[in-house]
Design a protein around this motif. Structure first.
Motif, short mmCIF file in Angstrom:
data_model
loop_
_atom_site.label_atom_id
_atom_site.label_comp_id
_atom_site.label_asym_id
_atom_site.label_seq_id
_atom_site.Cartn_x
_atom_site.Cartn_y
_atom_site.Cartn_z
N ARG A 9 -50.37 12.10 -8.56
CA ARG A 9 -50.00 12.07 -7.15
C ARG A 9 -48.55 11.61 -7.00
NH1 ARG A 9 -54.63 9.22 -7.54
NH2 ARG A 9 -56.49 10.50 -7.23
N GLU A 10 -47.87 12.21 -6.03
CA GLU A 10 -46.46 11.88 -5.80
C GLU A 10 -46.29 10.36 -5.65
OE1 GLU A 10 -44.87 14.30 -2.71
OE2 GLU A 10 -42.90 13.35 -2.77
N LEU A 13 -45.82 8.17 -8.95
CA LEU A 13 -44.78 8.46 -9.93
C LEU A 13 -44.07 7.21 -10.44
CD1 LEU A 13 -43.21 11.79 -8.59
CD2 LEU A 13 -44.91 11.44 -10.39
N ILE A 64 -37.11 12.59 -6.00
CA ILE A 64 -38.13 11.66 -6.48
C ILE A 64 -37.60 10.23 -6.52
CG2 ILE A 64 -39.29 10.93 -8.61
CD1 ILE A 64 -40.14 13.71 -9.11
N SER A 67 -37.57 8.12 -3.26
CA SER A 67 -38.80 7.60 -2.67
C SER A 67 -39.62 6.73 -3.63
CB SER A 67 -39.65 8.76 -2.16
OG SER A 67 -39.90 9.65 -3.21
N TYR A 136 -38.45 15.03 -15.93
CA TYR A 136 -38.24 15.96 -14.82
C TYR A 136 -37.18 17.01 -15.16
CZ TYR A 136 -37.68 17.50 -9.97
OH TYR A 136 -37.64 18.24 -8.82
N ASP A 171 -47.85 21.09 -13.21
CA ASP A 171 -46.48 20.83 -12.77
C ASP A 171 -45.52 21.83 -13.40
OD1 ASP A 171 -44.31 19.39 -11.63
OD2 ASP A 171 -44.08 18.24 -13.47
N ARG A 175 -43.18 24.06 -11.11
CA ARG A 175 -41.74 23.83 -11.07
C ARG A 175 -41.00 24.71 -12.07
NH1 ARG A 175 -39.03 19.32 -12.64
NH2 ARG A 175 -40.98 18.28 -13.12
N PRO B 5 -41.75 20.79 -2.90
CA PRO B 5 -42.46 19.58 -3.30
C PRO B 5 -42.20 19.22 -4.76
CG PRO B 5 -43.98 21.41 -3.00
CD PRO B 5 -42.62 21.93 -2.69
N PRO B 6 -42.04 17.93 -5.05
CA PRO B 6 -41.74 17.52 -6.42
C PRO B 6 -42.94 17.61 -7.35
CG PRO B 6 -41.93 15.59 -5.03
CD PRO B 6 -42.09 16.78 -4.13
N VAL B 7 -44.15 17.52 -6.81
CA VAL B 7 -45.34 17.66 -7.64
C VAL B 7 -46.35 18.54 -6.90
CG1 VAL B 7 -45.18 15.48 -8.91
CG2 VAL B 7 -46.31 15.54 -6.70
N ARG B 9 -49.74 19.22 -5.27
CA ARG B 9 -50.79 18.39 -4.67
C ARG B 9 -52.16 18.94 -5.03
NH1 ARG B 9 -47.34 19.61 -0.62
NH2 ARG B 9 -45.69 18.06 -0.35
#
Lengths: 452, 452
Positions: A9-10, A13, A64, A67, A136, A171, A175, B5-7, B9
């Motif tokens: 989950r974001e 991280l 990332i 936050s 990342y 992921d 990405r 989104p970075p990851v 969901r």
């Protein structure tokens, strides 16, 4: 029994960190070592078959970083490790990154000793970011560095990502598509990633559909009716007889719309030649031939140079795991602390201390003539590649372009590669020059630390 | 501009699908083709240097399957692709997987033609799962198949995962650790994954900490005081002089607690011999020597066979990306539809139709003597490996063991490998026998489909 979450989950991280980062952070904290540190993300060597790294992810990772925070639940979980002092956990509870990030634009080709990004800030804060930043950036740079080679091999023919089933996890499946887009691929089979990263989504049928239908022709008819202009997969049973039947069918029903056929096995060059000939003789010159099935840059280059009449390629495994070079040896190294240059002296691992800049000078042909890796405050001819993207823990307004613009810039940046660097074979050459200042700083620092 | 989104969901996993799955699902739906299909996840060939695949993830993937659903937002996003009919989107809106899953236990060594899992259900539903299931199982199986080799090479010495910085993305960094645990690794540096998957978390210091301190000895003193029993990184400047100074320090201050030293560069065998000798001569026989830095199974095997006095290994890149075999050629193939066996006839791709079972028969030595790949309803001697884990779309109560039990069972399962299959070199051998029934079914099916 522990709950084992299927995806990260974001919000979690901040715990996706190597334990030693937290151990070092506590040590810095307990010693009151809170001076400014500069860490540099770079590589000393290229993977065997590569002539450059296509740096991707290094600007966007600040999304990332901005936050990153430790919730009460995170703190409780860290307490359970029985290694952290309550006051340090309070420090973590208040943690927000307060430093700066400098990064090269997304999709910049780089060479050994050129930083992808530099992070500057209170040492404990930067240390905490190490593994996350490396992970990342490594994902996107590894996949982009591989997939850009496919576009070189295909020489303008479209290359589409079919790799979701092979990428290492969800992921990477997602990405990775951002990286493929920056590297110049044409589309992806991956719906979520295509939508999220604004890349065209492609895909028609698998063998299973043909097999499930009473007859191959039923499968083709259903598709042509549901999806006018569709691409039919023709190798489930016998390629030539499938194409033969398609030709008869389109002769009988000229209103049917078929856009292409896809070959997924066998001798692709020979099959493509035969199919093209059959289609052309039937006047179906508009029907395109797509190829897939175990393709990589070498097979694509061979197909293209053999003149195989293939109009586009679908590639899975080769780009999905960056098959012959899945890992870039990225290092995230302390280069300055408390205004003093830092370096280690481990055998065989050359590095240069201090914050840096890279000046890229293009020749009259618009191609890279020389890259000077310098101290950050030095000035040289050319374009400075490292640009501030985060200051005092906040993303700098306007510093990071929207993805569509990043893609355009990446394409231009890839175009500055001299022809020999676009070779699929290693050229063992680098345009990098280290500035005199950095060389002197390295000598002085080595001398200083060797006295320790 | 799209939000990127970075990851991924958890709630978005239904869109993490290849477009052709959705296209086929709509075609099945529109044709009213809703008979039961069986799909099998298996591999035809091993990666070059492997003697088996350690299957991981195939039971746990049902956790994702059970909750897969399309939200209104997903439907809207799919609408934007302009390819789907409103009634089909309604079907998607109601989608919940209603079928069955059979899977081998987590951490089972498998050979070519042995299914990792089989999925059975209405064809459109199963088709939708293809890419997600393949991606999910591939990650863990690829990383487990590599990392189990490190434990063979280390011969009982602990091997710890340091690979987070190299794994392909955050999901791989996280769920990879589950695979390492099933493969028999001792611990991980990754905090979140260690906590989530109940694996010991290790890590002390990086070079940056030593470099940031005024002197190497300051770094060591701080750590020994904060973390009694810590492992000190000794190669930042000069390994032997660092160890020399540690010895003097511990002589002067015998109350200080140091548990080990870590070597991270140079000739690890020679350094370990020298350091061990220095430490032993000073009576510090309890201080362990850990090694890291570019290690893989071959280097570890060499270090161990040379008798290097190394007590444990930290491994990053090699296992993080399964470096020499990052991709398993997993296939997810339709083997039955509407009670009829199905197969394709593509050149060079042997497969067998129909739902299957694998019977593993152990010899008197407790090692695998023979695996019979059979039809699902056949009965042979031995233990059937494929077990039902999901029925009517719900996980079968008690069918999936808690992770700690999975790990114990995996260890036993790995122990059933005959010694030659534990070799780091390929043995080019398989214990697999295909049942007569399956061979006949293959012949009959080939004959049937070749008439098409």
């Amino acid at each position: 029994m522990l709950k084992q979450p299927p995806v990260v989950r974001e919000g979690d991280l901040s715990l996706l960190v190597d334990l030693y980062e937290l151990a070092m952070a506590q040590a810095y904290w307990s010693e009151g070592m809170d001076d400014t540190a500069v860490f540099s993300l770079f590589f000393r060597e290229l993977p065997e078959n590569r002539n450059f790294v296509l740096a991707c992810g290094q600007q966007n990772v600040v999304g990332i970083i901005e936050s990153l925070a430790f919730s009460d639940e995170h703190i409780e979980r860290l307490e359970s490790l029985d290694r952290f002092q309550p006051e340090f956990l309070d420090w973590l509870r208040d943690f927000r990154f307060s430093g700066s990030v400098y990064a090269v634009p997304e999709g910049t080709p780089l060479f050994p000793q050129e930083p992808l990004l530099e992070v500057e800030g209170p040492i404990a804060e930067v240390q905490l970011l190490e593994s996350l930043v490396m992970n990342y950036v490594h994902l996107e740079s590894a996949l982009a560095s591989k997939s850009v080679r496919l576009t070189f091999a295909a020489g303008g023919r479209p290359v589409v990502d079919f790799g979701m089933r092979r990428t290492h996890g969800l992921d990477a499946a997602h990405r990775g598509v951002r990286a493929y887009r920056l590297a110049g691929l044409t589309g992806t089979s991956n719906v979520l990633a295509g939508l999220d990263f604004n890349m065209p989504v492609y895909g028609t049928m698998a063998h299973s559909f043909v097999q499930a239908c009473p007859d191959e022709m039923d499968a083709f008819r259903i598709y042509a009716s549901l999806y006018p202009g569709t691409t039919l997969l023709v190798d489930t049973y016998d390629t030539r007889s499938a194409v033969d039947r398609i030709i008869k069918w389109l002769k009988d029903e000229p209103e049917v719309s078929v856009g292409g056929i896809r070959l997924d096995s066998g001798d692709l060059a020979a099959e493509a030649v035969d199919c093209r000939k059959m289609l052309d003789e039937a006047g179906l010159t508009d029907i395109k031939i797509m190829a897939s099935g175990g393709l990589d840059e070498y097979r694509i280059a061979k197909l293209c140079s053999s003149g195989a009449p293939i109009d586009g390629f679908g590639v899975g495994t080769a780009i999905g795991v960056a098959k012959d070079g899945p890992a870039l040896e990225l290092a995230f190294k302390l280069t300055e602390y408390a205004s003093l240059p830092r370096m280690k002296n481990s055998p065989g691992k050359q590095s240069f201390p201090g914050p840096k800049q890279v000046y890229r000078r293009l020749g009259t042909d618009g191609r890279i003539a020389e890259d000077v890796v310098s101290g950050r405050d030095e000035v040289f001819d050319g374009t400075p590649l490292l640009r501030p993207v985060m200051k005092e823990g906040r993303i700098i307004e306007g510093a990071i372009a929207p993805l569509d613009d990043q893609v355009k810039a990446a394409s231009k940046s890839i175009d500055t590669l001299p022809e020999r660097f676009r070779s699929l074979d290693p050229v063992n050459e680098s345009p990098v020059v280290i500035s005199e200042f950095l060389r002197a700083l390295q000598r002085d620092t080595l001398e200083r630390v060797s006295k320790k």
